[in-house]
Motif scaffolding. Structure first.
Motif, PDB file in Angstrom:
ATOM      1  N   GLY A   1       0.816  -1.209   0.000  1.00  0.00           N
ATOM      2  CA  GLY A   1       0.000   0.000   0.000  1.00  0.00           C
ATOM      3  C   GLY A   1       0.851   1.261   0.000  1.00  0.00           C
ATOM      4  O   GLY A   1       0.546   2.228  -0.712  1.00  0.00           O
ATOM      5  N   TYR A   2       1.943   1.258   0.759  1.00  0.00           N
ATOM      6  CA  TYR A   2       2.806   2.430   0.772  1.00  0.00           C
ATOM      7  C   TYR A   2       3.545   2.582  -0.557  1.00  0.00           C
ATOM      8  O   TYR A   2       3.695   3.702  -1.066  1.00  0.00           O
ATOM      9  N   LEU A   3       4.017   1.466  -1.138  1.00  0.00           N
ATOM     10  CA  LEU A   3       4.711   1.544  -2.431  1.00  0.00           C
ATOM     11  C   LEU A   3       3.805   2.095  -3.522  1.00  0.00           C
ATOM     12  O   LEU A   3       4.284   2.726  -4.464  1.00  0.00           O
ATOM     13  N   SER A   4       2.497   1.855  -3.387  1.00  0.00           N
ATOM     14  CA  SER A   4       1.572   2.405  -4.388  1.00  0.00           C
ATOM     15  C   SER A   4       1.478   3.922  -4.308  1.00  0.00           C
ATOM     16  O   SER A   4       0.946   4.561  -5.218  1.00  0.00           O
ATOM     17  N   LEU A   5       2.006   4.496  -3.230  1.00  0.00           N
ATOM     18  CA  LEU A   5       1.994   5.958  -3.054  1.00  0.00           C
ATOM     19  C   LEU A   5       3.373   6.576  -3.263  1.00  0.00           C
ATOM     20  O   LEU A   5       3.594   7.724  -2.901  1.00  0.00           O
ATOM     21  N   THR A   6       4.274   5.798  -3.858  1.00  0.00           N
ATOM     22  CA  THR A   6       5.647   6.272  -4.080  1.00  0.00           C
ATOM     23  C   THR A   6       5.981   6.244  -5.569  1.00  0.00           C
ATOM     24  O   THR A   6       5.302   5.571  -6.352  1.00  0.00           O
ATOM     25  N   PRO A   7       7.050   6.941  -5.996  1.00  0.00           N
ATOM     26  CA  PRO A   7       7.449   6.921  -7.414  1.00  0.00           C
ATOM     27  C   PRO A   7       8.342   5.725  -7.755  1.00  0.00           C
ATOM     28  O   PRO A   7       9.307   5.856  -8.512  1.00  0.00           O
ATOM     29  N   SER A   8       8.039   4.559  -7.204  1.00  0.00           N
ATOM     30  CA  SER A   8       8.878   3.375  -7.419  1.00  0.00           C
ATOM     31  C   SER A   8       8.812   2.927  -8.873  1.00  0.00           C
ATOM     32  O   SER A   8       7.738   2.869  -9.473  1.00  0.00           O
ATOM     33  N   ARG A   9       9.978   2.594  -9.413  1.00  0.00           N
ATOM     34  CA  ARG A   9      10.058   2.088 -10.789  1.00  0.00           C
ATOM     35  C   ARG A   9      10.658   0.679 -10.767  1.00  0.00           C
ATOM     36  O   ARG A   9      10.023  -0.262 -10.329  1.00  0.00           O
ATOM     37  N   MET A  10      11.874   0.533 -11.204  1.00  0.00           N
ATOM     38  CA  MET A  10      12.520  -0.781 -11.182  1.00  0.00           C
ATOM     39  C   MET A  10      12.755  -1.268  -9.752  1.00  0.00           C
ATOM     40  O   MET A  10      12.610  -2.443  -9.454  1.00  0.00           O
ATOM     41  N   MET A  11      13.106  -0.352  -8.869  1.00  0.00           N
ATOM     42  CA  MET A  11      13.379  -0.671  -7.469  1.00  0.00           C
ATOM     43  C   MET A  11      12.484   0.203  -6.580  1.00  0.00           C
ATOM     44  O   MET A  11      12.049   1.282  -6.993  1.00  0.00           O
ATOM     45  N   PRO A  12      12.199  -0.280  -5.364  1.00  0.00           N
ATOM     46  CA  PRO A  12      11.359   0.521  -4.459  1.00  0.00           C
ATOM     47  C   PRO A  12      12.016   1.856  -4.111  1.00  0.00           C
ATOM     48  O   PRO A  12      13.221   1.931  -3.882  1.00  0.00           O
ATOM     49  N   ARG A  13      11.206   2.891  -4.100  1.00  0.00           N
ATOM     50  CA  ARG A  13      11.606   4.199  -3.593  1.00  0.00           C
ATOM     51  C   ARG A  13      10.553   4.622  -2.583  1.00  0.00           C
ATOM     52  O   ARG A  13       9.365   4.392  -2.784  1.00  0.00           O
ATOM     53  N   PHE A  14      11.002   5.239  -1.504  1.00  0.00           N
ATOM     54  CA  PHE A  14      10.093   5.455  -0.391  1.00  0.00           C
ATOM     55  C   PHE A  14       9.690   6.925  -0.218  1.00  0.00           C
ATOM     56  O   PHE A  14       9.151   7.291   0.817  1.00  0.00           O
ATOM     57  N   GLU A  15       9.940   7.745  -1.256  1.00  0.00           N
ATOM     58  CA  GLU A  15       9.461   9.127  -1.202  1.00  0.00           C
ATOM     59  C   GLU A  15       7.958   9.143  -1.495  1.00  0.00           C
ATOM     60  O   GLU A  15       7.489   8.511  -2.440  1.00  0.00           O
ATOM     61  N   TYR A  16       7.221   9.889  -0.681  1.00  0.00           N
ATOM     62  CA  TYR A  16       5.767   9.958  -0.852  1.00  0.00           C
ATOM     63  C   TYR A  16       5.432  10.742  -2.114  1.00  0.00           C
ATOM     64  O   TYR A  16       5.949  11.833  -2.342  1.00  0.00           O
ATOM     65  N   ALA A  17       4.550  10.177  -2.951  1.00  0.00           N
ATOM     66  CA  ALA A  17       4.192  10.834  -4.211  1.00  0.00           C
ATOM     67  C   ALA A  17       2.688  10.996  -4.377  1.00  0.00           C
ATOM     68  O   ALA A  17       2.223  11.366  -5.452  1.00  0.00           O
ATOM     69  N   GLY A  18       1.918  10.689  -3.360  1.00  0.00           N
ATOM     70  CA  GLY A  18       0.476  10.859  -3.450  1.00  0.00           C
ATOM     71  C   GLY A  18      -0.187   9.786  -4.298  1.00  0.00           C
ATOM     72  O   GLY A  18       0.246   8.629  -4.332  1.00  0.00           O
ATOM     73  N   LEU A  19      -1.217  10.190  -5.027  1.00  0.00           N
ATOM     74  CA  LEU A  19      -2.035   9.239  -5.782  1.00  0.00           C
ATOM     75  C   LEU A  19      -1.672   9.181  -7.264  1.00  0.00           C
ATOM     76  O   LEU A  19      -2.496   8.753  -8.081  1.00  0.00           O
ATOM     77  N   VAL A  20      -0.447   9.561  -7.603  1.00  0.00           N
ATOM     78  CA  VAL A  20      -0.079   9.607  -9.017  1.00  0.00           C
ATOM     79  C   VAL A  20      -0.157   8.231  -9.674  1.00  0.00           C
ATOM     80  O   VAL A  20      -0.534   8.109 -10.845  1.00  0.00           O
TER      81      VAL A  20
END
Length: 294
Positions: free
Chosen positions: A35-54
């Motif tokens: 659920g948190y990853l769905s709110l981040t700009p993760s691409r090939m690897m997980p990134r944990f910066e919050y990006a909202g509902l993009v």
């Protein structure tokens, strides 16, 4: 005495605690992480910066997602309805105490012993126009016979329905048969004494008594339909094109082959929301019905 009471109170908790801890981490913990990853700009690897509902916005703008959702609707509705109908019919048949009941029950249950990968591979061979059913019928002399659903974009999703129903109907039968065998025979005998026919007894007394079984079977089949990944991948690979792509296949492709982990996580959360949308109302209705019954 005090030690015995202490053991009775705490021993079950100690025995269950490893299972509860593992479930908390590996089920609910990973759900929270997804659920948190769905709110981040993760691409090939997980990134944990919050990006909202993009990611959700991008997901809903993808035609491929809506195609997958439509395919799930078609597959889920037909798979559940046909499996319920066939499973109930087989259970009613076996409930007549027919000869060779044990052998027939084993035959009907056998497909459930196979994995969906094996089922998909087997039906892929059976439905292959060059190797399976179409080829066999043509060799029997029907040269114009055509059955190319596996490669037809308009019909490919129905091949998944056929394979899924073949595997799950026996399991549904077993659940219904257990429910039928749990009904008090005296009720049926009383109805027969009153002159009720066997079809009327099943329609008005027996089948309504199976409501809890219907509830359980529906939830199990809905769960199988929503997470149907291995069967689709083994049978059609989601193709031709996107003709049989379902949300589980979409999630895998976007998470691990297209390098869009955030969008894949968003699709996984939408699948979870679908499960909850089915589960919560049904559990509420079943609980409400049980309270009224008491």
């Amino acid at each position: 005495m005090q030690a015995s009471r202490f053991a009775d109170r705490w021993l079950p908790r100690l025995v269950l605690s490893p299972t509860l801890a593992a479930s908390a981490v590996f089920v609910y913990g990973f759900i929270a992480l997804t659920g948190y990853l769905s709110l981040t700009p993760s691409r090939m690897m997980p990134r944990f910066e919050y990006a909202g509902l993009v990611n959700y916005t991008a997901l809903f703008e993808l035609d491929r997602w809506w195609t997958a959702a439509y395919n799930l609707g078609v597959f889920g509705a037909l798979f559940i309805a046909i499996s319920l109908a066939i499973g109930l019919a087989l259970a009613v048949l076996l409930d007549q105490r027919i000869r060779a009941e044990g052998a027939l029950r084993a035959v009907y249950l056998y497909p459930m012993a196979l994995s969906f990968i094996v089922t998909g591979a087997a039906w892929k061979w059976i439905l292959n126009p060059e190797l399976g059913l179409e080829n066999a019928v043509r060799q029997w002399g029907f040269a114009d016979f055509t059955f190319d659903w596996l490669v037809d974009p308009d019909m490919a999703i129905y091949t998944v329905v056929v394979a899924g129903v073949w595997q799950s109907s026996g399991f549904v039968m077993a659940l219904f048969l257990a429910g039928l065998r749990g009904i008090d025979d005296s009720i049926i005998k009383a109805a027969q004494v009153d002159g009720a026919s066997l079809p009327a007894i099943y329609r008005r007394i027996v089948i309504p008594s199976l409501r809890p079984v219907f509830f359980s079977v529906f939830l199990i089949l809905a769960h199988i339909a929503i997470k149907s990944f291995d069967l689709v991948m083994a049978l059609t690979g989601g193709g031709p094109g996107t003709a049989s792509t379902v949300p589980a296949v979409f999630m895998y492709q976007y998470s691990f082959t297209r390098g869009q982990l955030g969008v894949g996580a968003a699709s996984a959360m939408m699948m979870l929301a679908t499960v909850l949308a089915v589960l919560v109302p049904m559990m509420y209705m079943e609980t409400k019905g049980t309270r009224r019954g008491h």
